[in-house]
Motif scaffolding. Structure first.
Motif, PDB file in Angstrom:
ATOM      1  N   LYS A 146       0.842  -1.192   0.000  1.00 50.77           N
ATOM      2  CA  LYS A 146       0.000   0.000   0.000  1.00 50.77           C
ATOM      3  C   LYS A 146       0.880   1.245   0.000  1.00 50.77           C
ATOM      4  O   LYS A 146       1.790   1.380   0.815  1.00 50.77           O
ATOM      5  CB  LYS A 146      -0.899   0.012   1.239  1.00 50.77           C
ATOM      6  N   MET A 173      -3.460   4.985 -13.683  1.00 48.42           N
ATOM      7  CA  MET A 173      -3.653   3.881 -12.739  1.00 48.42           C
ATOM      8  C   MET A 173      -3.499   2.545 -13.466  1.00 48.42           C
ATOM      9  O   MET A 173      -4.209   2.263 -14.423  1.00 48.42           O
ATOM     10  CB  MET A 173      -5.036   3.958 -12.102  1.00 48.42           C
ATOM     11  N   CYS A 177      -4.745  -2.299  -9.977  1.00 46.93           N
ATOM     12  CA  CYS A 177      -4.536  -1.374  -8.856  1.00 46.93           C
ATOM     13  C   CYS A 177      -5.807  -0.555  -8.624  1.00 46.93           C
ATOM     14  O   CYS A 177      -6.586  -0.322  -9.550  1.00 46.93           O
ATOM     15  CB  CYS A 177      -3.369  -0.433  -9.125  1.00 46.93           C
ATOM     16  N   SER A 178      -6.012  -0.127  -7.424  1.00 44.98           N
ATOM     17  CA  SER A 178      -7.171   0.696  -7.092  1.00 44.98           C
ATOM     18  C   SER A 178      -6.774   1.715  -6.037  1.00 44.98           C
ATOM     19  O   SER A 178      -5.765   1.557  -5.335  1.00 44.98           O
ATOM     20  CB  SER A 178      -8.326  -0.168  -6.586  1.00 44.98           C
ATOM     21  N   SER A 179      -7.567   2.778  -5.932  1.00 40.74           N
ATOM     22  CA  SER A 179      -7.282   3.827  -4.957  1.00 40.74           C
ATOM     23  C   SER A 179      -8.499   4.058  -4.076  1.00 40.74           C
ATOM     24  O   SER A 179      -9.639   3.787  -4.471  1.00 40.74           O
ATOM     25  CB  SER A 179      -6.894   5.130  -5.660  1.00 40.74           C
ATOM     26  N   ALA A 180      -8.241   4.577  -2.890  1.00 37.73           N
ATOM     27  CA  ALA A 180      -9.309   4.929  -1.960  1.00 37.73           C
ATOM     28  C   ALA A 180      -8.892   6.154  -1.176  1.00 37.73           C
ATOM     29  O   ALA A 180      -7.747   6.256  -0.722  1.00 37.73           O
ATOM     30  CB  ALA A 180      -9.600   3.767  -1.011  1.00 37.73           C
ATOM     31  N   ILE A 222      -3.160   3.745  -2.536  1.00 40.43           N
ATOM     32  CA  ILE A 222      -3.177   2.915  -3.741  1.00 40.43           C
ATOM     33  C   ILE A 222      -2.699   1.525  -3.383  1.00 40.43           C
ATOM     34  O   ILE A 222      -1.631   1.365  -2.774  1.00 40.43           O
ATOM     35  CB  ILE A 222      -2.300   3.506  -4.853  1.00 40.43           C
ATOM     36  N   THR A 223      -3.476   0.532  -3.738  1.00 38.73           N
ATOM     37  CA  THR A 223      -3.093  -0.857  -3.514  1.00 38.73           C
ATOM     38  C   THR A 223      -3.197  -1.602  -4.834  1.00 38.73           C
ATOM     39  O   THR A 223      -4.008  -1.267  -5.705  1.00 38.73           O
ATOM     40  CB  THR A 223      -3.988  -1.545  -2.475  1.00 38.73           C
ATOM     41  N   CYS A 224      -2.343  -2.609  -5.007  1.00 40.17           N
ATOM     42  CA  CYS A 224      -2.321  -3.385  -6.255  1.00 40.17           C
ATOM     43  C   CYS A 224      -2.357  -4.868  -5.940  1.00 40.17           C
ATOM     44  O   CYS A 224      -1.893  -5.340  -4.904  1.00 40.17           O
ATOM     45  CB  CYS A 224      -1.046  -3.058  -7.049  1.00 40.17           C
ATOM     46  N   LYS A 225      -2.898  -5.609  -6.902  1.00 37.05           N
ATOM     47  CA  LYS A 225      -2.950  -7.078  -6.794  1.00 37.05           C
ATOM     48  C   LYS A 225      -1.850  -7.687  -7.640  1.00 37.05           C
ATOM     49  O   LYS A 225      -1.358  -7.101  -8.584  1.00 37.05           O
ATOM     50  CB  LYS A 225      -4.311  -7.583  -7.261  1.00 37.05           C
TER      51      LYS A 225
END
Length: 225
Positions: A146, A173, A177-180, A222-225
């Motif tokens: 993260k 992006m 990956c997604s952001s919150a 930002i987190t990514c798989k």
């Protein structure tokens, strides 16, 4: 202004002194200056964090104070030389506070390079500060990790915040990956970080030197798989 006043100008911990024309005195640990912020994070196709673009728009009272302080000719408008002096003063003053940036990876601080250019302007007599920064070392968005971005003033003197989630933007992006946007609840932040809130914290807060205010800062993760 004297060099002493310059130091206090946009560390944003002594600006009340500019208004009153007095020497610096410690401020209480609550905001006196307010700014609306926007942040755009640019990610490369290789998942590298390329740059952060910051825009801060300050409140009317503070903007008026800045105008009067730097308007040497009494025109109620800053010319190019006066704007350059303002930009230099701000740059010098907030550099010691890491430009109010908080960038972390898995909770660990990421060092950012000094911005190449910081620009201050007063369109419609509203102070706006713009600058870009880059990670000091390559920062990659890795799966399972993260990365967090935000701004805060460790002196508690200035409240810089993102009014809308849309003021925190990620360009490029990567897939997976997604952001919150995270807006910490003050009570929860206090509970989660109570081990850090020792008497030393409150002593330092009164002296405007504390770094714990980042726990309360709005940020984008930002987190990514």
């Amino acid at each position: 202004m004297t060099n002493s006043n310059n130091r206090h100008f946009l560390n944003l911990s002594g600006l009340a002194c500019i208004v009153a024309g007095l020497s610096a005195v410690p401020a209480a640990a609550h905001p006196h200056v307010f700014a609306e912020a926007r942040l755009e994070i640019t990610i490369s196709p290789e998942r590298m964090v390329e740059k952060l673009a910051h825009v801060w728009r300050f409140d009317d009272l503070f903007s008026s104070t800045v105008l009067l302080e730097f308007d040497k000719k009494g025109t109620l408008k800053l010319d190019a030389a006066e704007l350059n002096e303002l930009s230099t003063t701000i740059d010098t003053s907030i550099a010691e506070y890491k430009y109010f940036q908080t960038v972390t990876q898995d909770g660990k601080d990421i060092t950012m390079k000094k911005p190449e250019h910081l620009i201050a302007d007063l369109p419609d007599n509203q102070l706006i500060v713009l600058f870009e920064s880059k990670p000091d070392k390559p920062l990659k968005l890795e799966p399972g990790h993260k990365v967090s971005f935000g701004v805060y003033d460790p002196t508690f003197y200035t409240a810089i915040d993102y009014l809308k989630d849309e003021d925190l933007v990620v360009t490029g992006m990567p897939a997976g990956c997604s952001s919150a946007v995270v807006r910490p609840d003050p009570d929860e932040a206090l509970a989660q970080n109570q081990d850090s809130l020792t008497q030393a914290f409150f002593d330092e807060a009164a002296a405007m030197t504390n770094d714990v205010s980042k726990f309360f800062a709005t940020r984008i993760e930002i987190t990514c798989k």
